[in-house]
Scaffold this active site. Structure first.
Site, mmCIF file in Angstrom:
data_model
loop_
_atom_site.group_PDB
_atom_site.id
_atom_site.type_symbol
_atom_site.label_atom_id
_atom_site.label_comp_id
_atom_site.label_asym_id
_atom_site.label_seq_id
_atom_site.Cartn_x
_atom_site.Cartn_y
_atom_site.Cartn_z
ATOM 1 N N ASN A 59 0.883 -1.283 -0.038
ATOM 2 C CA ASN A 59 -0.166 0.054 0.019
ATOM 3 C C ASN A 59 0.872 1.230 -0.043
ATOM 4 O O ASN A 59 1.574 1.710 1.167
ATOM 5 C CB ASN A 59 -0.671 0.156 1.314
ATOM 6 C CG ASN A 59 -1.681 1.226 1.507
ATOM 7 O OD1 ASN A 59 -1.729 2.029 0.488
ATOM 8 N ND2 ASN A 59 -2.553 1.529 2.662
ATOM 9 N N LYS A 71 0.134 4.240 -0.407
ATOM 10 C CA LYS A 71 -0.625 5.454 0.072
ATOM 11 C C LYS A 71 -0.054 6.614 -0.750
ATOM 12 O O LYS A 71 -0.120 6.296 -1.899
ATOM 13 C CB LYS A 71 -0.059 5.709 1.643
ATOM 14 C CG LYS A 71 -0.334 4.509 2.368
ATOM 15 C CD LYS A 71 -0.171 4.729 3.960
ATOM 16 C CE LYS A 71 -0.176 3.575 4.586
ATOM 17 N NZ LYS A 71 -0.529 3.429 5.981
ATOM 18 N N HIS A 78 -9.588 1.659 4.176
ATOM 19 C CA HIS A 78 -8.602 1.636 4.960
ATOM 20 C C HIS A 78 -9.017 2.454 6.212
ATOM 21 O O HIS A 78 -9.502 3.606 6.044
ATOM 22 C CB HIS A 78 -7.479 2.102 4.297
ATOM 23 C CG HIS A 78 -6.095 2.060 4.749
ATOM 24 N ND1 HIS A 78 -5.897 3.085 5.615
ATOM 25 C CD2 HIS A 78 -5.079 1.156 4.772
ATOM 26 C CE1 HIS A 78 -4.800 2.659 6.102
ATOM 27 N NE2 HIS A 78 -3.953 1.620 5.531
ATOM 28 N N GLU A 127 -7.292 4.584 7.378
ATOM 29 C CA GLU A 127 -7.036 6.127 7.250
ATOM 30 C C GLU A 127 -8.322 6.889 6.498
ATOM 31 O O GLU A 127 -8.664 8.244 6.624
ATOM 32 C CB GLU A 127 -5.738 6.317 6.319
ATOM 33 C CG GLU A 127 -4.461 6.186 7.010
ATOM 34 C CD GLU A 127 -3.359 5.522 6.540
ATOM 35 O OE1 GLU A 127 -3.102 5.752 5.411
ATOM 36 O OE2 GLU A 127 -2.476 5.021 7.253
ATOM 37 N N GLU A 185 -6.303 -5.013 10.053
ATOM 38 C CA GLU A 185 -4.987 -4.087 10.353
ATOM 39 C C GLU A 185 -5.447 -3.149 11.573
ATOM 40 O O GLU A 185 -6.230 -2.194 11.471
ATOM 41 C CB GLU A 185 -4.980 -2.999 9.335
ATOM 42 C CG GLU A 185 -4.587 -3.516 7.943
ATOM 43 C CD GLU A 185 -3.953 -2.382 6.755
ATOM 44 O OE1 GLU A 185 -2.779 -2.589 6.476
ATOM 45 O OE2 GLU A 185 -4.381 -1.213 6.718
ATOM 46 N N GLY A 215 1.785 2.116 10.642
ATOM 47 C CA GLY A 215 2.792 3.379 10.642
ATOM 48 C C GLY A 215 3.401 3.779 11.993
ATOM 49 O O GLY A 215 3.951 4.753 12.071
ATOM 50 N N SER A 239 2.816 -2.313 10.376
ATOM 51 C CA SER A 239 3.963 -2.434 10.577
ATOM 52 C C SER A 239 4.714 -3.868 10.306
ATOM 53 O O SER A 239 5.542 -4.283 11.066
ATOM 54 C CB SER A 239 4.520 -2.036 11.934
ATOM 55 O OG SER A 239 3.949 -0.625 12.215
HETATM 56 P P1 PGA Z 1 2.462 0.070 7.781
HETATM 57 O O1 PGA Z 1 1.005 0.498 6.938
HETATM 58 O O2 PGA Z 1 2.965 -1.338 6.913
HETATM 59 O O3 PGA Z 1 3.357 1.427 7.277
HETATM 60 O O4 PGA Z 1 1.999 0.051 9.021
HETATM 61 C C1 PGA Z 1 0.039 -0.521 6.780
HETATM 62 C C2 PGA Z 1 -1.255 -0.098 6.132
HETATM 63 O O5 PGA Z 1 -1.707 0.902 6.387
HETATM 64 O O6 PGA Z 1 -1.708 -0.814 5.123
#
Ligand code: PGA
Length: 257
Positions: free
Chosen positions: A13, A15, A99, A101, A171, A177, A217
């Protein structure tokens, strides 16, 4: 992972990172270091403007292209939106929906996540449906009940044949993140609960065919352990998918039995 019944999926991803002009170079580097895989889909979910480049350049190294969001609408006066039809037309094979976010910053609701998943399925694109609890919910011991609710809401009105084509990504919001990864036991517990919920809704045969990913992560160091768990069929990877070498190490971790 359980390769007998379902596909492994390693999805990056990106982003709002990288540039279209860098996609080819990224894939060339990835191709040099990534191993060949068996029964594993490797996909990079990029900003919409890069999907077409990813489709073309990805053919060579068997990397599929995915989107990060889709409109609930089929077409019309929705300035700035991108339809499932448009994503299918340029060759996207997967698309992330729900997601955290988008749920947080764009106030996306469970009902919209459900509509988006249906829109994608109607165009032959596999939705990667994200679910996950906040730290507060985890501390109050609400994780499993909340995730089960999110899964039910996301899959409402989707029939068994189409659910087989959905991917669910667990997730935990507190792990995204942040560098804090769920332990493999924590991640397995929730992924197993997701499968149990699908089993309740659709029966055992369909439940064992659905790929369930862990995200939050996941990185080159912890991927092998997470992927060794029986109900974790891959990863949705943010930060570590931006570096070809790290992403390749995660792909390589799927080669374990
Ligand atoms: P990350 O993000 O691996 O940077 O924690 C995962 C995601 O948001 O899909």
């Amino acid at each position: 992972m359980n390769r007998k019944y379902r596909k492994t999926v390693i999805a990056g991803n990106w982003k709002m990172n990288q540039l279209n002009s860098g996609v080819k170079h990224f894939l060339e580097e990835l191709k040099e270091v990534a191993p060949k895989t068996r029964n594993c889909d490797v996909v990079l979910c990029t900003p919409a403007v890069m999907i077409q480049t990813m489709v073309k350049a990805g053919r060579d190294c068997r990397v599929a292209a995915g989107g990060q969001d889709v409109s609930t609408h089929e077409k019309g006066a929705f300035t700035g939106e991108i339809s499932a039809d448009m994503l299918a037309d340029i060759g996207a094979k997967y698309c992330i929906v729900g997601h955290s976010e988008r749920r947080e910053y764009h106030h996306e609701t469970d009902a919209q996540v459900n509509e988006k998943a249906k829109a994608l399925l109607s165009r032959g694109i596999a939705p990667i449906i994200c679910v996950g609890e906040s730290l507060d919910q985890r501390e109050k011991d609400l994780t499993v009940s909340y995730i089960a609710y999110q899964v039910r809401a996301a899959l409402a009105g989707i029939d068994g044949a189409q659910v087989r084509r959905c991917v669910i990504a667990y997730e935990p919001i507190w792990a995204i993140g942040t560098g804090k990864t769920a332990t493999s036991d924590q991640a397995q517990e929730v992924c197993c609960a997701i499968r149990a919920e699908i089993r309740k809704l659709y029966g055992a045969r369909i439940a064992r065919a659905v790929s369930i990913l862990y995200g939050g992560s996941m990185n080159a160091k912890n991927a092998a352990e997470l992927l060794s768990m029986p109900d974790i069929d891959g990863g949705l990877i943010g930060g570590a998918s931006l570096k070809p070498a790290d992403f390749a190490t995660i792909i390589a971790a799927t080669a374990q039995e």
